[in-house]
Design a protein around this motif. Structure first.
Motif, PDB file in Angstrom:
ATOM      1  N   LEU A  83       0.854  -1.185   0.000  1.00  0.00           N
ATOM      2  CA  LEU A  83       0.000   0.000   0.000  1.00  0.00           C
ATOM      3  C   LEU A  83       0.892   1.237   0.000  1.00  0.00           C
ATOM      4  O   LEU A  83       1.687   1.438   0.920  1.00  0.00           O
ATOM      5  CB  LEU A  83      -0.889  -0.005   1.251  1.00  0.00           C
ATOM      6  N   THR A  84       0.756   2.038  -1.036  1.00  0.00           N
ATOM      7  CA  THR A  84       1.600   3.222  -1.184  1.00  0.00           C
ATOM      8  C   THR A  84       0.907   4.235  -2.096  1.00  0.00           C
ATOM      9  O   THR A  84       0.220   3.846  -3.050  1.00  0.00           O
ATOM     10  CB  THR A  84       2.982   2.845  -1.807  1.00  0.00           C
ATOM     11  N   SER A 128      -2.700   2.289  -4.301  1.00  0.00           N
ATOM     12  CA  SER A 128      -2.976   3.508  -3.544  1.00  0.00           C
ATOM     13  C   SER A 128      -4.483   3.585  -3.323  1.00  0.00           C
ATOM     14  O   SER A 128      -5.255   3.053  -4.126  1.00  0.00           O
ATOM     15  CB  SER A 128      -2.511   4.715  -4.357  1.00  0.00           C
ATOM     16  N   VAL A 133      -1.607  11.686   1.145  1.00  0.00           N
ATOM     17  CA  VAL A 133      -0.639  10.871   1.883  1.00  0.00           C
ATOM     18  C   VAL A 133      -1.120  10.630   3.315  1.00  0.00           C
ATOM     19  O   VAL A 133      -1.472  11.564   4.030  1.00  0.00           O
ATOM     20  CB  VAL A 133       0.753  11.538   1.886  1.00  0.00           C
ATOM     21  N   LEU A 134      -1.150   9.361   3.695  1.00  0.00           N
ATOM     22  CA  LEU A 134      -1.528   8.976   5.058  1.00  0.00           C
ATOM     23  C   LEU A 134      -0.255   8.668   5.847  1.00  0.00           C
ATOM     24  O   LEU A 134       0.832   8.590   5.278  1.00  0.00           O
ATOM     25  CB  LEU A 134      -2.436   7.751   5.003  1.00  0.00           C
ATOM     26  N   GLY A 137       0.375   2.533   5.886  1.00  0.00           N
ATOM     27  CA  GLY A 137      -0.445   1.720   4.981  1.00  0.00           C
ATOM     28  C   GLY A 137      -1.577   0.965   5.665  1.00  0.00           C
ATOM     29  O   GLY A 137      -2.319   0.238   5.003  1.00  0.00           O
ATOM     30  N   PRO A 140      -5.201   2.203   4.490  1.00  0.00           N
ATOM     31  CA  PRO A 140      -5.431   1.676   3.129  1.00  0.00           C
ATOM     32  C   PRO A 140      -5.617   0.155   3.100  1.00  0.00           C
ATOM     33  O   PRO A 140      -6.456  -0.353   2.360  1.00  0.00           O
ATOM     34  CB  PRO A 140      -4.167   2.100   2.376  1.00  0.00           C
TER      35      PRO A 140
HETATM   36  N1  ADE Z   1       0.253   5.050   2.416  1.00  0.00           N
HETATM   37  C1  ADE Z   1       0.248   6.360   2.683  1.00  0.00           C
HETATM   38  N2  ADE Z   1      -0.647   7.000   1.941  1.00  0.00           N
HETATM   39  C2  ADE Z   1      -1.269   6.046   1.171  1.00  0.00           C
HETATM   40  C3  ADE Z   1      -2.282   6.065   0.190  1.00  0.00           C
HETATM   41  N3  ADE Z   1      -2.880   7.195  -0.191  1.00  0.00           N
HETATM   42  N4  ADE Z   1      -2.654   4.905  -0.383  1.00  0.00           N
HETATM   43  C4  ADE Z   1      -2.046   3.760  -0.042  1.00  0.00           C
HETATM   44  N5  ADE Z   1      -1.069   3.681   0.866  1.00  0.00           N
HETATM   45  C5  ADE Z   1      -0.684   4.807   1.478  1.00  0.00           C
END
Ligand code: ADE
Length: 247
Positions: A83-84, A128, A133-134, A137, A140
């Motif tokens: 998850l990114t 994503s 931005v969190l 992960g 998400p």
């Molecule tokens: N990790 C940090 N922000 C994220 C996002 N928007 N989606 C998935 N993983 C994340």
């Protein structure tokens, strides 16, 4: 369906014991296996991160610790998802596809990221949940587990899946329940008529109208009947003249 989650914060996933996903787990339809990455640190301080080569802010999760956590799992027939915010954005079509998998391993990052070498070694796909931005992960991963689990047979009623937003590329029609009058607003007459054909027609029109007004881009790739096109034309003309279409 099985999910394994590689995370530094397994307690965050306690919320998945509630509601529909909780029931799915109780019934044995969904298995969520939480793996604490920290348990695989060989360091006496249980360190999982280190400063980045080349300098810069924050800490990077160490490749060896993440790799050991991954290797503790049975990875046969498993799909590994990282998850990114750099991944492809999750949508309903992708959710449906993922529901066909036997075992999904979700890798949750924290701090400034994860050492690129372990990502290259173990990850099949980056996902994503949107362009923001969190802090990690985990949320998400929960979004993915929740949305995919709904498609696992027995978790929710089949009819609910067919009637919901996006099921046919359109947003859902509005819903009403008792009382018939609330703050002087009446439930649309047709819904009280008992005429199922008319109700279906009304719902299809409201779905088209909702989609046209709220998410018009969803209609761009959708095959519409001539009747649907005419109706959209009608709403479009009415809204350009500021007239509410008659329901
Ligand atoms: N990790 C940090 N922000 C994220 C996002 N928007 N989606 C998935 N993983 C994340």
């Amino acid at each position: 369906m099985k999910f394994s989650v590689l995370t530094l914060f397994p307690e965050m996933f306690n919320s998945l014991n509630e509601s529909i996903i909780g029931k799915g787990k109780e019934k044995g339809l969904i298995d969520i296996n939480l793996v604490n990455i920290r348990d695989f640190s060989k360091n006496k301080h249980k360190q999982v991160d280190d400063t980045p080569y080349g300098g810069g802010a924050g800490m990077v999760m160490k490749a060896d610790v993440v790799y050991e956590a991954y290797k503790s799992l049975n990875t046969k027939n498993a799909k590994v998802i990282f998850l990114t915010p750099q991944g492809k954005t999750l949508n309903q079509e992708k959710v449906k596809k993922l529901a066909q998998e036997e075992h999904i391993i979700l890798l949750c990052g924290h701090y400034e990221g994860i050492d690129q070498r372990v990502i290259e070694e173990i990850v099949d796909e980056e996902i994503s949940i949107g362009d923001y931005v969190l802090t990690g992960g985990e949320i998400p991963a929960m979004v993915l587990i929740d949305s995919v689990s709904r498609y696992v047979e027995g978790v929710i009623k089949k009819e609910s899946i067919n009637e919901e937003s996006f099921s046919d590329g359109l947003l859902e029609y509005p819903q009403y329940t008792r009382p018939e009058i609330f703050l002087n607003k009446r439930v649309p007459e047709v819904l009280l008529s008992g005429n199922h054909q008319e109700i279906e027609k009304w719902r299809k029109k409201r779905s088209l109208e909702n989609t046209y007004k709220k998410r018009p881009e969803l209609l761009e790739n959708k095959k519409l009947s001539n009747k649907d096109k005419e109706f959209i034309e009608e709403i479009s003309n009415a809204s350009s003249k500021n007239i509410e279409p008659i329901h």
